[in-house]
Design a protein around this motif. Structure first.
Motif, PDB file in Angstrom:
ATOM      1  N   UNK A 196      36.461  29.491  37.526  1.00 11.82           N
ATOM      2  CA  UNK A 196      36.914  30.596  37.767  1.00 11.82           C
ATOM      3  C   UNK A 196      36.785  31.600  36.590  1.00 11.82           C
ATOM      4  N   UNK A 197      36.985  32.853  36.945  1.00 13.13           N
ATOM      5  CA  UNK A 197      36.890  33.755  35.754  1.00 13.13           C
ATOM      6  C   UNK A 197      37.403  35.076  36.222  1.00 13.13           C
ATOM      7  N   UNK A 216      37.344  35.984  40.505  1.00 14.08           N
ATOM      8  CA  UNK A 216      36.276  34.970  41.323  1.00 14.08           C
ATOM      9  C   UNK A 216      36.547  33.797  41.065  1.00 14.08           C
ATOM     10  N   UNK A 217      36.399  32.785  42.014  1.00 18.30           N
ATOM     11  CA  UNK A 217      36.479  31.457  41.944  1.00 18.30           C
ATOM     12  C   UNK A 217      35.577  30.731  42.930  1.00 18.30           C
ATOM     13  N   UNK A 218      35.093  29.457  42.589  1.00 23.65           N
ATOM     14  CA  UNK A 218      34.483  28.849  43.332  1.00 23.65           C
ATOM     15  C   UNK A 218      35.018  27.704  43.766  1.00 23.65           C
ATOM     16  N   UNK A 219      34.639  27.184  45.348  1.00 23.92           N
ATOM     17  CA  UNK A 219      35.327  26.030  45.746  1.00 23.92           C
ATOM     18  C   UNK A 219      34.104  25.679  46.466  1.00 23.92           C
ATOM     19  N   UNK A 220      33.375  24.432  45.936  1.00 24.92           N
ATOM     20  CA  UNK A 220      32.316  23.928  46.465  1.00 24.92           C
ATOM     21  C   UNK A 220      31.298  24.723  46.544  1.00 24.92           C
ATOM     22  N   UNK A 221      30.672  25.082  47.808  1.00 26.83           N
ATOM     23  CA  UNK A 221      29.519  26.048  47.639  1.00 26.83           C
ATOM     24  C   UNK A 221      29.972  27.621  48.128  1.00 26.83           C
ATOM     25  N   UNK A 227      38.177  42.114  44.202  1.00 26.77           N
ATOM     26  CA  UNK A 227      37.989  43.253  43.713  1.00 26.77           C
ATOM     27  C   UNK A 227      39.047  44.252  43.678  1.00 26.77           C
ATOM     28  N   UNK A 228      39.535  44.782  42.615  1.00 26.07           N
ATOM     29  CA  UNK A 228      40.817  45.755  42.747  1.00 26.07           C
ATOM     30  C   UNK A 228      40.688  46.865  41.755  1.00 26.07           C
ATOM     31  N   UNK A 229      41.292  48.006  42.163  1.00 26.31           N
ATOM     32  CA  UNK A 229      41.474  49.213  41.377  1.00 26.31           C
ATOM     33  C   UNK A 229      42.724  49.808  41.936  1.00 26.31           C
ATOM     34  N   UNK A 230      43.277  50.702  41.145  1.00 27.61           N
ATOM     35  CA  UNK A 230      44.523  51.593  41.402  1.00 27.61           C
ATOM     36  C   UNK A 230      44.339  53.078  41.559  1.00 27.61           C
ATOM     37  N   UNK A 231      44.441  53.408  42.631  1.00 29.17           N
ATOM     38  CA  UNK A 231      44.043  54.857  42.843  1.00 29.17           C
ATOM     39  C   UNK A 231      45.033  55.920  42.582  1.00 29.17           C
TER      40      UNK A 231
END
Length: 252
Positions: A196-197, A216-221, A227-231
């Motif tokens: 994860x990162x 982002x994180x990986x589970x298997x393949x 993805x976020x922002x605050x408007x």
């Protein structure tokens, strides 16, 4: 309030045009009520065994139907209405070319065209239901890969986050459009998946600084990207850990 929100929305839309998410500001009306229906029927379901969640060697590539099943639905995460963006809102992905080669993995995530390319991808939009969070724009992108490509994607991205603190500039399409990202800041990632990162990229858009937050994180393949922002209040841009944890819990 309306004027300030309009300005922020324009900046946000500019930031996400590369990923085709032009509904960033239209996902809620002036009362903060989310538009659209809940996730596709296949996106719900229980917490049964998830294909591709085993070790690296037996992690198989999920089909689009399986991606729809493992992606978040409203019932999975408290305080958010989860919807599936219409195809036209996610059809505009295109490559962003970074002026620093080492920063290209970050630019590729922003542009929605990762290398290596996933075999299939599904999208979700999460609209917060708390009054104080209504400026938050949050998307989930769930991508299927060959196992080795999933590992490489995460490794390349983590390396880029560690070396691109001073930012980079991207061009899109024919190179006529240029976007400057002034800094990249890594943050503590939730301990989920096999890898994860978390990081924030700050872009100069419409004479304003707009932070874009990623986890982002990986589970298997399979790679899960938030993805976020605050408007409304850009300083409050974040990917809520509770959402990421809810996704990880659904995979158990």
């Amino acid at each position: 309030m309306r004027i300030r929100r309009t300005t922020r929305c324009l900046a946000a839309v500019t930031a996400v045009l590369a990923m085709g998410f032009t509904a960033a500001c239209s996902g809620a009306d002036d009362d903060g009520k989310a538009k659209g229906s809940d996730s596709a029927p296949d996106s719900g379901g229980g917490k049964g065994a998830t294909p591709g969640q085993g070790g690296e060697k037996d992690a198989r590539t999920l089909s689009k139907k399986e991606l729809d099943k493992v992606a978040l639905a409203t019932a999975d995460v408290k305080g958010y209405l989860v919807t599936t963006p219409p195809p036209e809102d996610v059809a505009g992905t295109h490559e962003e070319k970074a002026d620093r080669a080492e920063c290209q993995p970050i630019a590729s995530v922003i542009g929605g065209v990762q290398e290596p390319k996933p075999t299939d991808t599904v999208y979700r939009s999460l609209a917060p239901q708390k009054q104080g969070d209504l400026g938050l724009v949050l998307f989930e992108i769930v991508s299927a890969y060959e196992a080795s490509d999933a590992v490489k994607t995460m490794a390349d991205l983590k390396k880029a986050v560690g070396t691109c603190e001073r930012g980079f500039t991207t061009t899109t399409g024919s190179g006529a459009e240029e976007t400057k990202y002034t800094k990249v800041e890594e943050s503590i990632a939730p301990a989920v998946g096999q890898d994860s990162v978390s990081y924030t990229v700050t872009g100069e858009l419409l004479e304003d600084e707009v932070p874009l937050a990623f986890t982002m994180f990986r589970s298997g393949s399979t790679i899960f990207t938030f993805y976020s922002m605050n408007v409304m209040e850009s300083t409050k841009t974040e990917v809520p850990e509770s959402v990421v944890v809810a996704q990880a819990e659904k995979l158990k």
